[in-house]
Enzyme design. Structure first.
Site, PDB file in Angstrom:
ATOM      1  N   SER A  47       0.915  -0.974  -0.109  1.00  0.00           N
ATOM      2  CA  SER A  47      -0.023  -0.002   0.248  1.00  0.00           C
ATOM      3  C   SER A  47       0.864   1.136  -0.131  1.00  0.00           C
ATOM      4  CB  SER A  47      -0.956   0.160   1.198  1.00  0.00           C
ATOM      5  OG  SER A  47      -1.727   1.051   1.099  1.00  0.00           O
ATOM      6  N   LYS A  58      -4.506  -6.764   3.524  1.00  0.00           N
ATOM      7  CA  LYS A  58      -4.454  -5.594   2.569  1.00  0.00           C
ATOM      8  C   LYS A  58      -5.841  -5.380   1.919  1.00  0.00           C
ATOM      9  CE  LYS A  58      -2.663  -2.635  -0.369  1.00  0.00           C
ATOM     10  NZ  LYS A  58      -3.617  -2.366  -1.361  1.00  0.00           N
ATOM     11  N   HIS A  66      -7.667  -3.508   4.685  1.00  0.00           N
ATOM     12  CA  HIS A  66      -7.091  -2.025   4.547  1.00  0.00           C
ATOM     13  C   HIS A  66      -7.717  -1.223   3.595  1.00  0.00           C
ATOM     14  CE1 HIS A  66      -4.491   0.884   2.382  1.00  0.00           C
ATOM     15  NE2 HIS A  66      -3.964   0.993   3.610  1.00  0.00           N
ATOM     16  N   ASN A  67      -7.836  -1.757   2.123  1.00  0.00           N
ATOM     17  CA  ASN A  67      -8.576  -0.889   1.390  1.00  0.00           C
ATOM     18  C   ASN A  67      -9.997  -0.799   1.456  1.00  0.00           C
ATOM     19  OD1 ASN A  67      -5.988  -1.318   0.012  1.00  0.00           O
ATOM     20  ND2 ASN A  67      -6.818  -1.998  -2.146  1.00  0.00           N
ATOM     21  N   GLU A 117     -10.221   2.081   3.582  1.00  0.00           N
ATOM     22  CA  GLU A 117      -9.645   3.200   2.821  1.00  0.00           C
ATOM     23  C   GLU A 117     -11.200   3.859   1.977  1.00  0.00           C
ATOM     24  OE1 GLU A 117      -7.554   3.304  -1.655  1.00  0.00           O
ATOM     25  OE2 GLU A 117      -6.457   2.336   0.030  1.00  0.00           O
TER      26      GLU A 117
END
Length: 475
Positions: A132, A186, A189-190, A193
């Site tokens: 990232s 990940k 995480h996105n 986001e």
């Protein structure tokens, strides 16, 4: 004279792959590089300038693999899905015992788990690594989330820690678990986001459409927030975008950008996995849905003059309320993400370390913010029942900010300004804090028409009620 072999190989010289290769070279590692379109290779080496001496270009897969010292570490920065499967099939016969294949793309963690299992017993190892920070992060310091064997991590660790972003000298990279752990983290995480971006956009929309503020004024407000508890990369980016002027028209750049947002799938994957595990990630779901609605611009333009808003009088929330509302909603979105990580950790036996995940997100990645340091502190204190909003400091912050979130949501609803993610955050919080919800009625409904049974508050076991026969009563 025999050329020294490379410490690592990077296959794929697109934006991210080339940036990571240069980052590795700058940190003193020799890097073998190649690309499917071989014409790119020479141009990349030429453009590397002084770093070209650390690069070993190769035009065939065979020469690329042979240029790397054993046990080999090979990072593939190529499209996910079928291309990665095809690459594994092509490179596997060229590898030796102990070599590691790394998929550094945004892969579905289910594919990563499958590939990890398929390579077990072949002598080669498979790593799924989430990266990232975008192109700039890849070049100067990304946050990286690694899933794979300890053997692979031991090989990769010196290089990964050297190129990673640093937060107070702590490298923002960690080995999080086996198989798909890195890619799953990940993905979440996105998802966070997506929610964070959407909530910032909703505040922008409320000020633009409800208060009539222009882009520079909103940008200046966001710029001021960057100095306080909302400090984050996404607030910084949003402020800069709002303050940028289009050189062709002299208008704010955001005012000449079509209101249709794309997505690559990781937000949607987050929602799908949350639903599979029975977890609520409704702020992320709202953000994914909002991007979907944005794609139907022509339909929205047709609907605008046809659908009545039914608005009510309401005051525009103060700047203080808007800031506090965004703080509260951001905490809730992160809390949902960490709940999902906890559920996946149990489901797949990963033993995810929430403290370490919080720490490696503090720099380099897109969601880096002051909040991540607070969450890392909360997790170090072992949050009650694994739920970070029950941490005393986090719960106190929410208690202070929730009235502002309520005022903002009320204002948006009254003025007809859509606030899907902010509203979802408030609904989730209110559902979570209620010891007695309303699904007792849903259970009654299910038993009424389907005899599904229900639990009672005063007795153990499963029960069915004798409900009235509505058909015989003519209703």
């Amino acid at each position: 004279m025999t050329q020294a072999k490379a410490d690592i190989g990077v296959y794929g010289l697109g934006t991210m792959g080339s940036a990571l290769a240069l980052n590795l070279a700058e940190q003193g590692f020799r890097v073998a590089v190649t690309n499917r379109e071989t014409a790119w290779i020479g141009d990349f080496v030429k453009e590397a300038g002084p770093l070209a001496t650390a690069l070993i270009p190769a035009e065939t897969l065979e020469s690329f693999v042979s240029a790397i010292k054993t046990p080999r570490t090979i990072l593939f920065m190529i499209p996910s899905g079928a291309p990665m499967d095809a690459m594994i099939e092509a490179v596997l016969p060229l590898l030796a015992e102990g070599d590691t294949i790394i998929d550094g793309g945004n892969a579905d963690f289910n594919d990563t788990r499958r590939r990890f299992k398929e390579l077990s017993g072949t002598g080669a190892h498979f790593v799924g690594m989430g990266v990232s920070g975008g192109a700039k992060g890849a070049r100067h310091g990304p946050s990286m989330m690694v899933g794979g064997t300890q053997h692979s991590w031991d090989q990769l660790r010196p290089m990964a820690e050297a190129i990673a972003a640093k937060f107070e000298d702590d490298p923002c990279v960690a080995h999080l678990g086996p198989d798909g752990a890195g890619h799953f983290v990940k993905t979440v995480h996105n998802g966070i986001e997506y929610a964070d971006m959407q909530m910032i956009a909703e505040v922008y929309g409320l000020l633009r459409d409800g208060a009539g503020w222009d882009a520079p004024r909103i940008g200046a407000l966001f710029e001021g927030w960057q100095e306080g508890p909302l400090s984050s990369y996404l607030i910084e980016v949003s402020a800069a975008a709002l303050l940028t002027v289009d050189p062709e028209t002299g208008q704010p750049m955001v005012d000449v950008i079509v209101d249709q947002a794309g997505q690559k799938g990781t937000g949607r994957w987050t929602v799908i996995e949350a639903l599979k595990m029975g977890e609520s990630a409704n702020t992320i779901e709202a953000a994914v849905g909002a991007r979907g609605w944005s794609s139907e611009k022509s339909k929205r333009e047709i609907a605008e003059p046809l659908l009545t808003a039914g608005t009510l009088e309401a005051a525009i929330p103060s700047e203080t309320d808007l800031e506090a509302a965004l703080i509260a909603a951001r905490i809730i979105a992160h809390a949902q993400g960490f709940r999902l990580l906890g559920a996946a950790s149990e489901e797949f036996d990963w033993s995810l370390d929430m403290v370490r995940i919080s720490e490696i997100w503090r720099a380099g990645c897109i969601i880096r913010s002051a909040l991540l340091d607070d969450l890392a502190t909360a997790f170090r204190d072992e949050v009650p029942h694994g739920h970070v909003i029950l941490s005393p400091n986090i719960a106190e912050t929410l208690a202070q900010k929730l009235p502002s979130l309520r005022r903002v949501v009320v204002a948006g609803a009254s003025l007809g300004t859509a606030l899907p993610a902010l509203s979802a955050a408030l609904a989730w919080y209110d559902s979570t804090r209620r010891g007695r919800g309303t699904t007792n009625l849903i259970q009654a409904q299910r038993d009424f028409f389907g005899a599904h049974g229900f639990a009672r508050t005063d007795q153990d076991g499963k029960f069915n009620a004798v409900w009235p026969d509505l058909a015989s009563e003519g209703t």
